[in-house]
Design an enzyme around this catalytic site. Structure first.
Site, mmCIF file in Angstrom:
data_model
loop_
_atom_site.group_PDB
_atom_site.id
_atom_site.type_symbol
_atom_site.label_atom_id
_atom_site.label_comp_id
_atom_site.label_asym_id
_atom_site.label_seq_id
_atom_site.Cartn_x
_atom_site.Cartn_y
_atom_site.Cartn_z
ATOM 1 N N LYS A 4 0.841 -1.188 0.000
ATOM 2 C CA LYS A 4 0.000 0.000 0.000
ATOM 3 C C LYS A 4 0.883 1.247 0.000
ATOM 4 O O LYS A 4 2.031 1.139 0.435
ATOM 5 C CB LYS A 4 -0.953 -0.006 1.187
ATOM 6 C CG LYS A 4 -0.262 0.127 2.557
ATOM 7 C CD LYS A 4 -0.514 1.412 3.213
ATOM 8 C CE LYS A 4 0.721 2.007 3.770
ATOM 9 N NZ LYS A 4 0.626 2.995 4.741
ATOM 10 N N HIS B 42 -0.231 -4.528 5.921
ATOM 11 C CA HIS B 42 0.273 -5.351 7.035
ATOM 12 C C HIS B 42 -0.702 -5.377 8.206
ATOM 13 O O HIS B 42 -0.650 -6.261 9.040
ATOM 14 C CB HIS B 42 1.672 -4.915 7.476
ATOM 15 C CG HIS B 42 1.726 -3.738 8.400
ATOM 16 N ND1 HIS B 42 1.683 -2.448 7.959
ATOM 17 C CD2 HIS B 42 1.819 -3.664 9.751
ATOM 18 C CE1 HIS B 42 1.754 -1.630 8.995
ATOM 19 N NE2 HIS B 42 1.837 -2.333 10.099
ATOM 20 N N GLU C 85 -0.011 8.033 16.740
ATOM 21 C CA GLU C 85 1.368 7.564 16.904
ATOM 22 C C GLU C 85 2.228 8.664 17.516
ATOM 23 O O GLU C 85 1.961 9.857 17.305
ATOM 24 C CB GLU C 85 1.955 7.181 15.552
ATOM 25 C CG GLU C 85 1.198 6.071 14.851
ATOM 26 C CD GLU C 85 1.878 5.677 13.555
ATOM 27 O OE1 GLU C 85 2.713 4.765 13.597
ATOM 28 O OE2 GLU C 85 1.599 6.287 12.518
ATOM 29 N N ASP D 184 -1.947 7.759 3.862
ATOM 30 C CA ASP D 184 -1.033 6.776 4.448
ATOM 31 C C ASP D 184 -1.779 5.776 5.331
ATOM 32 O O ASP D 184 -1.487 4.583 5.303
ATOM 33 C CB ASP D 184 0.040 7.507 5.278
ATOM 34 C CG ASP D 184 1.030 6.557 5.935
ATOM 35 O OD1 ASP D 184 1.474 5.625 5.252
ATOM 36 O OD2 ASP D 184 1.362 6.740 7.123
ATOM 37 N N HIS E 244 -5.432 1.295 5.870
ATOM 38 C CA HIS E 244 -5.588 0.470 7.077
ATOM 39 C C HIS E 244 -6.899 0.713 7.813
ATOM 40 O O HIS E 244 -7.599 -0.223 8.186
ATOM 41 C CB HIS E 244 -4.448 0.766 8.054
ATOM 42 C CG HIS E 244 -3.089 0.565 7.480
ATOM 43 N ND1 HIS E 244 -2.722 -0.563 6.795
ATOM 44 C CD2 HIS E 244 -1.981 1.343 7.510
ATOM 45 C CE1 HIS E 244 -1.455 -0.467 6.430
ATOM 46 N NE2 HIS E 244 -0.990 0.685 6.842
ATOM 47 N N LYS F 73 0.587 11.636 13.508
ATOM 48 C CA LYS F 73 1.953 11.410 13.996
ATOM 49 C C LYS F 73 2.362 12.510 14.977
ATOM 50 O O LYS F 73 1.735 13.568 15.029
ATOM 51 C CB LYS F 73 2.919 11.401 12.814
ATOM 52 C CG LYS F 73 2.684 10.234 11.876
ATOM 53 C CD LYS F 73 3.924 9.877 11.104
ATOM 54 C CE LYS F 73 3.691 8.743 10.136
ATOM 55 N NZ LYS F 73 3.587 7.435 10.767
HETATM 56 O O1 LIG Z 1 1.657 1.460 7.142
HETATM 57 C C1 LIG Z 1 1.980 2.227 8.025
HETATM 58 O O2 LIG Z 1 1.807 1.860 9.305
HETATM 59 C C2 LIG Z 1 2.581 2.463 10.335
HETATM 60 C C3 LIG Z 1 1.877 2.125 11.642
HETATM 61 O O3 LIG Z 1 1.819 0.753 11.800
HETATM 62 P P1 LIG Z 1 2.516 0.065 13.021
HETATM 63 O O4 LIG Z 1 2.355 -1.380 12.755
HETATM 64 O O5 LIG Z 1 3.957 0.526 13.040
HETATM 65 O O6 LIG Z 1 1.785 0.530 14.243
HETATM 66 C C4 LIG Z 1 2.709 3.962 10.149
HETATM 67 O O7 LIG Z 1 3.608 4.496 11.081
HETATM 68 C C5 LIG Z 1 3.215 4.256 8.759
HETATM 69 O O8 LIG Z 1 3.274 5.653 8.540
HETATM 70 C C6 LIG Z 1 2.325 3.613 7.727
HETATM 71 O O9 LIG Z 1 2.902 3.763 6.447
#
Ligand SMILES: O=C1O[C@H](COP(=O)(O)O)[C@@H](O)[C@H](O)[C@H]1O
Length: 459
Positions: free
Chosen positions: A137, A167, A205, A224, A229, A326
């Protein structure tokens, strides 16, 4: 049983951060859990990388996951790195021919525009029969580009062999949503607009750009995280019960609920903001616009929120608030389902004012049930009791889970083409409103919970 063919995992974009940080560790946890898998890992990228450097990266991941010596040796014996420009037809043809593989998985750890160029090249030169394409993605960067990419990739291989990777779909809590929702009566009976007032899916985050400005500044929080997600998580929370957890049933149900979802008024139902200088967990964080690699003129948001309505009999009128950002003051990676108040609380009870809710934590895996009960001691004072549970995590990292499914050619953990398009269709009006500046780009201090007046900054 006939021996399984050896799969060659060709990682395009292998010199990048994603491969070292997530993919190789994911492969390694898979091999630790299933050492009998016959897998060759080949990395390729435009950048020159020393053979020893590549081997070192693979070895580090295998060691960290404590893969058995025999399984690690089998991978290390055949792994190699090829410096090649995969958008160049001759170079890519030569690379694929050199693999002499029984079964090929091409993993695109590449930005969307490069992925498209490589797919155009693959369309011209063709791929060995049975090849699987695994695409990271974001899948495209708009509805139109996702449609074009879908048409392109399905001219190379059939849809069943296109794995749009997300993921999050390998996260155990996300997978556990299915068991929680469909294998117990307690939640099933109250999982609709009659009982539920509001649902929030929050992904706050504390991390900043992590040297990914080149990617992030072009995308921002909405593309993103929310477009991919969080909409997928929302779909699992909101989808209709399935007859089986088979691929067709699951993915049909996800697509059906996404088709019913929309942002009714993109101006009133979306917010965007970016962080200014501050401090996160004691670390000083510069203003977003001062981060290396950021183009301030792009106006990229680092915090986004949208309110989605699902126009069907189960959910009409229930807002689904999706938010991610973020450099925030604390980590909140959770979905919260707020129940409506009871129709009547007997007169004479005191202290009843907090909504009962079900909280699903994505990291660490777990859930909380916040229930109004009698207070301790004083029988007519109400308070909330919290029941906590752990949700079974697996032996694999999310990428290991997703890669395992790819190697098994099981598309359940991948996003189907129509669902990828629906996710873009849902956010497109918001992107349009933002492009037209109809929604202000607000600011929040790094380390805060986001702009104070946002309701989701408080819950
Ligand atoms: O796909 C992404 O996911 C992360 C957050 O996932 P995590 O498993 O690390 O909690 C995100 O920080 C990132 O920007 C984004 O591309």
């Amino acid at each position: 049983m006939a021996p399984q063919p050896t799969t060659t995992l060709l990682i395009l974009g292998a010199s990048g951060d994603l491969t070292a940080r997530l993919l190789l560790p994911g492969v390694s946890t898979l091999l630790r859990a299933e050492p009998e898998r016959r897998l060759r890992v080949v990395g390729a990228d435009v950048r020159e990388l020393d053979a020893a450097d590549w081997r070192g990266r693979v070895q580090t991941a295998l060691d960290a996951a404590e893969v058995s010596p025999a399984a690690a040796a089998a991978v290390l014996e055949h792994t190699r790195y090829v410096a090649a420009d995969a958008t160049d037809g001759d170079a890519l043809r030569a690379l694929i021919a050199s693999l002499e593989c029984e079964r090929l998985v091409i993993y695109f750890a590449l930005p969307p525009h490069v992925t498209r160029l490589v797919c155009e090249t693959l369309e011209r030169i063709g791929v060995p029969s049975g090849t699987i394409l695994a695409i990271e993605k974001p899948f495209g960067d708009s509805l139109a580009s996702a449609r074009e990419l879908n048409a392109l990739v399905t001219r190379i291989v059939p849809e069943q062999r296109v794995f749009r990777i997300d993921h999050f779909l390998g996260l155990h809590t996300v997978l556990n949503l299915l068991g929680l929702r469909f294998a117990n009566r307690l939640l099933q009976g109250s999982w609709d607009r009659g009982s539920i007032e509001r649902v929030e899916v929050l992904y706050d985050e504390t991390v900043t750009l992590e040297d990914r400005a080149g990617y992030y500044d072009r995308n921002g929080a909405l593309r993103d995280m929310i477009q991919s997600h969080l909409l997928q998580i929302m779909a699992l929370i909101a989808m209709e019960p399935v007859a089986t957890v088979g691929e067709r049933d699951l993915r049909d149900a996800v697509s059906t609920v996404l088709r019913a979802a929309r942002v009714v008024d993109p101006v009133r139902h979306s917010r965007r903001a970016r962080y200014t200088a501050g401090s996160v967990e004691g670390r000083p964080v510069p203003d977003y616009t001062g981060e290396p690699g950021v183009d301030p003129a792009r106006g990229t948001e680092t915090l986004a929120e949208i309110e989605v309505e699902i126009a069907n009999a189960r959910w009409a009128g229930v807002p689904f608030v999706l938010r991610s950002g973020k450099s925030l003051g604390g980590v909140r990676k959770r979905a919260i389902v707020y129940w409506r108040p009871p129709a009547h609380v007997p007169d004479g009870f005191r202290g009843h004012d907090t909504a009962d809710r079900f909280v699903i934590d994505f990291k660490p895996d777990g859930f909380e049930l916040h229930l109004t009960t009698n207070g301790k001691g004083e029988p007519f004072t109400l308070e909330q009791t919290v029941l906590r549970g752990e949700l079974g995590g697996g032996a694999l990292l999310p990428y290991g889970e997703v890669l395992g499914a790819i190697l098994d050619a099981d598309p359940r953990l991948a996003v189907r083409g129509d669902a990828a398009e629906e996710c873009w269709r849902i956010v497109e009006p918001v992107l349009e409103a933002w492009r037209a500046d109809a929604v202000p780009l607000e600011e929040y201090e790094a380390g805060s919970r986001g702009p104070r007046h946002w309701a989701s900054s408080g819950s």
